[in-house]
Design a protein around this motif. Structure first.
Motif: not given
Length: 283
Positions: A1-19
């Motif tokens: 779960m810890a790894l999943q949360l860290n991956l989720f955080d990385q995704w949250l900080m890198s996701v972009k809105a559709p162009a």
């Protein structure tokens, strides 16, 4: 779960809105991810309040509610450090919030003051205050630390740190001294307004940087803490004198107290983020 949360955080900080998003669609995307990041930053708060809701007032297996809440708060905090959701330096800062908050609780519940009380028995009570109480203040610090990272906060026109530290100290002292020499919170609020009038906080709800007055942030966070306080008193976690017979809404004046406390907490986190990292506050 810890790894999943860290991956989720990385995704949250890198996701972009559709162009190809329109202005309205971008607003909706940013509003959605603003809410998601806020919820994620409230991880400690959410888990702790879940504990408050699930642990019955009479306790479990002969263990009192207050003692169980202390144990659960410690486990949550240890897990967050182990899972690298908080650093050791951040955990130390949160411990400081716990100490500062607990000292205030001891004073406010003392026989001469009795601003509120903790009615249930517990082995973990010290001077009439259960030790878990400090974690309620630590939860505010945890939220600010988490949201600072997730939204990549930066501050412009922050007042000189010694001034911010001085006003934060005076705010804290006023919580004690107003019982003896008068309440100067509104004078302190006026000084704070002048001190932070030009201060802007920049944040990333999604992939673009936005800004808002830092003072507005203080007031908004204070409001949500006031709402959480209403839930806590409704659950009988502690009680104000006017709630002993039957529960009533916490006086709206407490909103201002919590907003001032957020300023003090933010000052400590700013010290951690800027001074510890040897980064000067941007002018």
């Amino acid at each position: 779960m810890a790894l999943q949360l860290n991956l989720f955080d990385q995704w949250l900080m890198s996701v972009k809105a559709p162009a190809d998003s329109s202005a309205l669609q971008r607003f909706c995307w940013e509003f959605l991810f603003f809410g998601i990041k806020q919820a994620r930053a409230c991880l400690f708060v959410g888990l702790f309040f879940l504990s408050v809701l699930l642990v019955p007032r009479e306790g479990i297996a002969g263990i009192s509610r207050y003692d169980l809440l202390l144990l659960l708060a410690l486990l949550i905090q240890i897990w967050m450090v182990w899972a690298k959701l908080e650093t050791w330096d951040e955990a130390k800062a949160i411990s400081l919030f716990h100490i500062v908050g607990f000292a205030l609780e001891v004073f406010k519940t003392s026989g001469a003051i009795q601003s509120w009380s903790y009615p249930d028995p517990a082995f973990s009570k010290v001077f009439g205050v259960p030790l878990f109480a400090g974690f309620m203040y630590a939860a505010v610090g945890s939220y600010i630390i988490q949201i600072w990272r997730l939204m990549e906060l930066r501050v412009r026109h922050h007042p000189p740190y010694w001034m911010a530290a001085l006003i934060a100290s005076l705010i804290y002292l006023n919580f004690f001294s107003h019982h003896y020499i008068g309440d100067y919170r509104w004078y302190l609020a006026a000084i704070t307004l002048g001190l932070y009038a030009r201060t802007m906080v920049f944040y990333h709800p999604l992939d673009k940087e936005r800004q808002m007055p830092l003072l507005l942030g203080f007031v908004l966070v204070g409001f949500f803490i006031w709402l959480a306080e209403n839930i806590s008193t409704f659950m009988g976690l502690w009680s104000y004198p006017n709630q002993l017979g039957a529960w009533s809404v916490v006086h709206v004046g407490k909103w201002s107290s919590w907003s001032l406390l957020v300023i003090m907490t933010f000052t400590i986190v700013a010290q951690l983020k800027y001074v510890k990292a040897r980064i000067h506050v941007p002018e």
